[in-house]
Scaffold this motif. Structure first.
Motif, PDB file in Angstrom:
ATOM      1  N   LEU A  68      69.240  57.142  13.336  1.00 42.81           N
ATOM      2  CA  LEU A  68      69.313  55.488  13.457  1.00 42.81           C
ATOM      3  C   LEU A  68      70.555  54.970  12.703  1.00 42.81           C
ATOM      4  CD1 LEU A  68      65.630  55.076  13.619  1.00 42.81           C
ATOM      5  CD2 LEU A  68      67.316  54.964  15.532  1.00 42.81           C
ATOM      6  N   ALA A  69      70.673  55.557  11.379  1.00 43.40           N
ATOM      7  CA  ALA A  69      71.632  55.082  10.645  1.00 43.40           C
ATOM      8  C   ALA A  69      73.184  55.229  11.138  1.00 43.40           C
ATOM      9  CB  ALA A  69      71.821  55.641   9.160  1.00 43.40           C
ATOM     10  N   LEU A  70      73.447  56.528  11.634  1.00 42.93           N
ATOM     11  CA  LEU A  70      74.556  56.771  12.390  1.00 42.93           C
ATOM     12  C   LEU A  70      74.878  55.810  13.489  1.00 42.93           C
ATOM     13  CD1 LEU A  70      74.977  60.445  12.248  1.00 42.93           C
ATOM     14  CD2 LEU A  70      76.115  59.057  10.953  1.00 42.93           C
ATOM     15  N   ALA A  71      73.744  55.575  14.486  1.00 45.45           N
ATOM     16  CA  ALA A  71      73.760  54.685  15.432  1.00 45.45           C
ATOM     17  C   ALA A  71      74.264  53.215  15.016  1.00 45.45           C
ATOM     18  CB  ALA A  71      72.630  54.650  16.331  1.00 45.45           C
ATOM     19  N   ALA A  72      73.706  52.715  14.061  1.00 41.33           N
ATOM     20  CA  ALA A  72      73.819  51.490  13.471  1.00 41.33           C
ATOM     21  C   ALA A  72      75.219  51.323  12.863  1.00 41.33           C
ATOM     22  CB  ALA A  72      72.875  51.146  12.076  1.00 41.33           C
ATOM     23  N   GLU A  73      75.920  52.499  12.476  1.00 35.04           N
ATOM     24  CA  GLU A  73      77.426  52.211  12.193  1.00 35.04           C
ATOM     25  C   GLU A  73      78.428  52.123  13.389  1.00 35.04           C
ATOM     26  OE1 GLU A  73      78.550  55.505   9.231  1.00 35.04           O
ATOM     27  OE2 GLU A  73      76.627  55.173   8.317  1.00 35.04           O
ATOM     28  N   LEU A  74      78.022  52.439  14.299  1.00 31.57           N
ATOM     29  CA  LEU A  74      78.831  52.071  15.573  1.00 31.57           C
ATOM     30  C   LEU A  74      79.499  50.907  15.799  1.00 31.57           C
ATOM     31  CD1 LEU A  74      77.244  54.353  18.131  1.00 31.57           C
ATOM     32  CD2 LEU A  74      79.227  54.826  17.235  1.00 31.57           C
ATOM     33  N   GLU A  83      86.946  47.350  22.607  1.00 28.49           N
ATOM     34  CA  GLU A  83      88.418  47.370  21.850  1.00 28.49           C
ATOM     35  C   GLU A  83      88.648  48.702  21.257  1.00 28.49           C
ATOM     36  OE1 GLU A  83      89.303  43.825  19.631  1.00 28.49           O
ATOM     37  OE2 GLU A  83      87.083  43.371  19.497  1.00 28.49           O
ATOM     38  N   GLU A  84      89.910  48.852  21.410  1.00 21.14           N
ATOM     39  CA  GLU A  84      90.415  50.509  20.817  1.00 21.14           C
ATOM     40  C   GLU A  84      90.015  50.789  19.167  1.00 21.14           C
ATOM     41  OE1 GLU A  84      94.233  51.774  21.939  1.00 21.14           O
ATOM     42  OE2 GLU A  84      93.823  51.034  23.860  1.00 21.14           O
ATOM     43  N   LYS A  85      89.946  49.748  18.507  1.00 18.52           N
ATOM     44  CA  LYS A  85      89.439  49.872  17.213  1.00 18.52           C
ATOM     45  C   LYS A  85      88.128  50.309  17.123  1.00 18.52           C
ATOM     46  CE  LYS A  85      87.995  45.239  16.264  1.00 18.52           C
ATOM     47  NZ  LYS A  85      88.014  44.018  15.320  1.00 18.52           N
ATOM     48  N   ASN A  86      87.358  50.023  18.230  1.00 15.84           N
ATOM     49  CA  ASN A  86      85.960  50.479  17.978  1.00 15.84           C
ATOM     50  C   ASN A  86      85.797  51.956  18.295  1.00 15.84           C
ATOM     51  OD1 ASN A  86      85.278  47.919  17.681  1.00 15.84           O
ATOM     52  ND2 ASN A  86      84.664  47.325  19.616  1.00 15.84           N
TER      53      ASN A  86
END
Length: 86
Positions: A68-74, A83-86
């Motif tokens: 969940l923490a990793l998903a929240a960092e997306l 956007e490409e920065k994403n």
């Protein structure tokens, strides 16, 4: 040189989620050489490309809290502009 600059302008819009951007009109003039050049660009950016769905795979072995923490960092979000920065 001017053609390369026009492609860069188009590419900039693509990087910010406007993948249908196109240069409609471009004009370069040198009314007072050698002081400089007058450049005019008309660009149609078109609709933004949006994220319709997002599925994360490969994290199943991680603990729920870490997953969940990793998903929240997306930076990508459903409905957000792609956007490409994403």
């Amino acid at each position: 040189m001017w053609t390369t600059d026009l492609e860069r302008i188009k590419r900039l819009y693509e990087c910010h989620g406007y993948h249908q951007a196109e240069v409609m009109r471009a004009q370069a003039a040198t009314p007072h050489p050698p002081q400089g050049v007058d450049l005019q660009v008309e660009l149609r950016k078109g609709p933004a490309t949006r994220v319709l769905s997002l599925e994360i795979k490969g994290l199943e072995e991680l603990p729920d809290t870490r997953r969940l923490a990793l998903a929240a960092e997306l930076l990508l979000t459903v409905g957000g502009i792609f956007e490409e920065k994403n």
